[in-house]
Design a protein around this motif. Structure first.
Motif, short mmCIF file in Angstrom:
data_model
loop_
_atom_site.label_atom_id
_atom_site.label_comp_id
_atom_site.label_asym_id
_atom_site.label_seq_id
_atom_site.Cartn_x
_atom_site.Cartn_y
_atom_site.Cartn_z
N PHE A 12 -1.84 -6.87 7.66
CA PHE A 12 -2.44 -5.54 7.68
C PHE A 12 -1.37 -4.47 7.48
N GLN A 13 -1.67 -3.51 6.59
CA GLN A 13 -0.74 -2.42 6.32
C GLN A 13 -1.07 -1.23 7.22
N SER A 14 -0.06 -0.71 7.88
CA SER A 14 -0.29 0.38 8.83
C SER A 14 -0.32 1.73 8.13
N ALA A 15 -1.17 2.61 8.66
CA ALA A 15 -1.24 3.99 8.15
C ALA A 15 -0.34 4.92 8.94
N GLY A 16 0.59 4.34 9.70
CA GLY A 16 1.47 5.15 10.54
C GLY A 16 0.97 5.20 11.97
#
Length: 646
Positions: free
Chosen positions: A322-326
């Motif tokens: 999963f790629q984080s949005a910050g």
């Protein structure tokens, strides 16, 4: 005693081989778990054993007189009868005997002839014989068994008069399972039976299957369920199958060790072949006659080796991260006075909680308590509710819907992803799809034609490509095979955002939860992991039991009648518990005796046909005793529950 043998089972669809030369045997009383990736042929194998599918080649041998019952995956009961009346079908023989007894009883009661006549005596004799038969086939218990089983699967007494046609798909699937459990065939085959079951019902089913005195074959991706109910595992991989002793955890260790050993032996043999080939090359270099003799000798040495095949790679598995949005703020979600009703029915009322950054919250509770409704509200899917919820700063949500409604069934797989992520390049999208096992031949498939597992993978792929920092997941492991579940669990453990999920997959919950919302009875916010939560729940049960015991004690204000009633109740409870313990001990003794006889049959007596015949009869007698004890256990357990109810 061997009850089932599969010999060389092969199943082909055109040029596609699904099962190839599968052979195994199981004994009476075995509990076999069948595992493999989605599409491996597990359900196909069960259908071949059940006789609903015909294999391309090979044979299935079942002991004479053995009954087989199968629950297919997501099978739904179709009937215009009421729930209770449909369950009577499981006892059609008992019902016929009961109807005949009622006829005879009426005849005897209204007989106006000579009661010393042969005709009257014949009627009395038939009535007596049928009464004995009725008792022996469980005629006096079958109605209470039906009501008890239905109640355990969430169909309370008032709902048992409801028409099946009015039930949901999940309810009709549970009902199909109930009917099959009531039939209790000699070989009980269940394909993904844990679907649509909440944790309490699932745990009850596990305990029921542990006590099941006959043979069980179950297909499941639920690792904890397999651990608790199986004693053998059939692993289907690359169209072939291997049988392992023990439950799922034992199988996983054995398979890993076997793969290590095979890899080591293969590498050693390859080094030896390389060494010999080096000698051959050196002798050729010298080119003298005696060197050619050595070359021939070394070639024969290689030819006569029993070649070890290179270990096959495991089935392809999905890869995700999963790629984080910050980062979000510390307060991710604040919920106050949240309530939901459907007409007059209150789903939940006045729920309050605060979700903190990096919480991994799992919501648990029985079916119908509002778990999915809650996350649909906070996920923005349902907009009719009372109360408020507010997200903190920089929150970007990824929502996974177990019903897979966000998927457009008219799209192709490729179109579905391109529409959701139109800024990605074609190469990026194809690469993402490949990591979720969608390859060139799958890209033009219609979403509507995909299996449940394929749709689940496509949903996850869409979510993975979105940068999010809060994941809201509704039963994310449904339809996923074991490998995919493990890949999802590992990706979620590495995810540095916040997770709110509904799940009845206890393995998933144990691995991930740092906090639990229990909606079993109201709303409980428990800050801790699953093991701690389970201990806490057990302590609550103990406190409740103590409270009940204290309130049942006679107080000075109670009259004598109440005192003696409570005394008798406590005595009956003690007797029931003692009886259950005695039955469990006896069943264990009989199971041990059966194991000893099976060991003897496979060992010392394997060529002594007289002794083998004796052993077969002894095992049949033991099985009959175990079945009687099992029925007695069910009746006593039902009685105990009725005695301890508030």
């Amino acid at each position: 005693m061997i009850i089932l043998t599969a010999n060389g089972i092969t199943m082909e669809y055109g040029t596609d081989v699904v099962l190839n030369n599968i052979s195994f045997s199981i004994n009476s009383g075995d509990r076999l778990g069948v595992i493999g990736v989605n599409g491996a042929g597990k359900s196909t194998l069960l259908k071949i054993i059940a006789g609903t599918h015909t294999q391309s080649s090979g044979d299935v041998f079942v002991s004479k007189g053995t009954t087989i019952g199968m629950l297919e995956q997501n099978a739904m009961l179709e009937s215009d009868k009421t729930i209770y009346d449909e369950m009577l079908v499981a006892f059609s023989d008992v019902v016929r005997v009961e109807e005949k007894l009622n006829e005879l009883s009426y005849t005897i009661e209204h007989y106006d002839g000579d009661k010393s006549s042969d005709e009257y005596n014949c009627i009395i004799s038939e009535f007596t014989d049928l009464t004995e038969k009725f008792k022996s086939i469980g005629g006096y218990e079958y109605k209470s068994r039906i009501r008890s089983m239905l109640t355990k699967f969430g169909f309370d007494e008032p709902s048992q008069s409801k028409s099946i046609s009015l039930l949901s798909g999940g309810e009709r699937t549970r009902l199909a399972l109930v009917r099959l459990l009531l039939v209790a065939p000699d070989i009980l085959m269940l394909d993904e039976p844990t679907n649509h079951l909440d944790t309490d019902t699932l745990e009850w089913l596990e305990n029921h299957l542990k006590q099941y005195p006959k043979t069980l074959i179950v297909v499941s991706h639920d690792r904890l369920f397999l651990d608790n109910v199986t004693n053998k595992i059939l692993d289907i991989e690359h169209t072939e199958a291997k049988l392992y002793p023990g439950n799922y955890s034992a199988f996983a260790i054995q398979k890993a060790e076997a793969l290590k050993t095979l890899s080591r032996k293969y590498e050693q043999q390859q080094k030896e072949i390389e060494r010999i080939e080096g000698i051959i090359a050196m002798q050729r270099h010298f080119g003298q006659e005696r060197n050619f003799i050595t070359i021939a000798s070394k070639k024969k040495q290689i030819e006569h080796m029993e070649k070890i095949d290179a270990p096959k790679k495991g089935p392809k598995n999905i890869h995700m991260s999963f790629q984080s949005a910050g980062d979000t703020g510390n307060e991710v979600l604040n919920v106050e006075r949240l309530s939901k009703r459907y007409n007059e029915r209150v789903i939940f009322d006045n729920i309050n909680f605060l979700v903190k950054k990096k919480d991994r919250i799992i919501i648990v509770g029985p079916n119908g308590c509002g778990k999915s409704t809650l996350i649909k509200i906070i996920g923005g899917i349902i907009d009719e509710y009372s109360g408020v919820y507010e997200y903190g700063s920089n929150v970007v949500i990824g929502y996974y819907d177990q019903e897979q409604k966000p998927l457009n069934e008219d799209n192709t797989v490729l179109e579905e992803l391109c529409e959701a992520h139109d800024k990605l390049t074609f190469t990026e999208i194809r690469s993402a799809l490949a990591s979720f096992l969608f390859f060139t031949e799958d890209l033009e498939k219609k979403v509507g034609s995909l299996s449940g597992g394929e749709k689940a993978r496509l949903m996850l792929c869409k979510m993975i490509l979105s940068k999010v920092n809060v994941l809201i997941l509704d039963e994310p492991t449904n339809h996923l095979d074991i490998g995919s579940r493990e890949a999802l669990e590992n990706a979620l453990l590495e995810f540095d955002g916040t997770i709110i999920a509904v799940s009845h997959d206890r393995y998933f919950v144990k691995k991930l939860a740092t906090r639990l919302f229990d909606m079993s009875n109201g709303f409980l916010d428990y800050k801790g992991n699953y093991e701690e939560f389970s201990l806490y729940k057990e302590s609550l049960k103990e406190k409740e039991a103590i409270k009940i015991a204290e309130t049942t004690r006679a107080s000075p204000s109670q009259n004598k009648s109440n005192y003696f009633e409570n005394k008798k109740l406590n005595s009956d409870i003690r007797k029931a518990k003692s009886k259950l313990e005695r039955i469990e001990t006896k069943i264990e003794e009989l199971e041990n005796k059966k194991d000893e006889l099976n060991t003897e049959a496979c060992g010392d007596a394997s060529t002594n046909y007289v002794r083998l015949s004796e052993i077969g009869k002894e095992i049949e007698e033991i099985d009959a005793q175990i079945e009687d004890l099992f029925m007695e256990y069910e009746e006593t357990d039902t009685l105990l529950k009725s005695l301890t109810e508030d």
